[in-house]
Write an enzyme that holds these catalytic residues in place. Sequence first.
Site, PDB file in Angstrom:
ATOM      1  N   ASP A 175     -46.317  28.822  33.912  1.00  0.00           N
ATOM      2  CA  ASP A 175     -45.436  27.988  33.104  1.00  0.00           C
ATOM      3  C   ASP A 175     -43.997  28.406  33.394  1.00  0.00           C
ATOM      4  OD1 ASP A 175     -43.908  26.798  31.102  1.00  0.00           O
ATOM      5  OD2 ASP A 175     -45.493  27.010  29.595  1.00  0.00           O
ATOM      6  N   HIS A 176     -43.240  27.541  34.039  1.00  0.00           N
ATOM      7  CA  HIS A 176     -41.867  27.871  34.433  1.00  0.00           C
ATOM      8  C   HIS A 176     -40.934  28.068  33.246  1.00  0.00           C
ATOM      9  CE1 HIS A 176     -41.806  27.635  38.828  1.00  0.00           C
ATOM     10  NE2 HIS A 176     -42.830  26.813  38.688  1.00  0.00           N
ATOM     11  N   ARG A 177     -41.367  27.692  32.067  1.00  0.00           N
ATOM     12  CA  ARG A 177     -40.512  27.943  30.896  1.00  0.00           C
ATOM     13  C   ARG A 177     -40.505  29.409  30.527  1.00  0.00           C
ATOM     14  NH1 ARG A 177     -43.349  23.774  27.051  1.00  0.00           N
ATOM     15  NH2 ARG A 177     -45.070  24.794  28.147  1.00  0.00           N
ATOM     16  N   ILE A 178     -41.525  30.161  30.953  1.00  0.00           N
ATOM     17  CA  ILE A 178     -41.591  31.579  30.585  1.00  0.00           C
ATOM     18  C   ILE A 178     -41.727  32.511  31.784  1.00  0.00           C
ATOM     19  CG2 ILE A 178     -42.436  31.252  28.248  1.00  0.00           C
ATOM     20  CD1 ILE A 178     -45.256  31.628  29.227  1.00  0.00           C
TER      21      ILE A 178
END
Length: 92
Positions: free
Chosen positions: A62-65
């Site tokens: 997950d590129h958000r994290i």
Amino acid sequence: ADMEGGTFTISNLGGIGGTAFTPIVYAPQAAILGVSRAEMEPTWQDDSFVPRLRMPLSLTYDHRIVDGAEGARFLRWICAAIEKPINLVMKG
């Protein structure tokens, strides 16, 4: 707070003959490592082909994290650990 409850999953399709796949991250996973079947393949080394055992790995995150560069470094670390597991216990 963004990673609370997050997990890391390993999915192995190699045992049933899977040769490559792209695992999908579902919440609350942070990342998933896909392991495929290892096979002997010809690999160019110096001036000829030599047989070498190769095992495809896929890392989805997950590129958000997880930053992409950190994800790539982690996958490289996993590969190095599989290639020479003694390095996991040796100080150097």
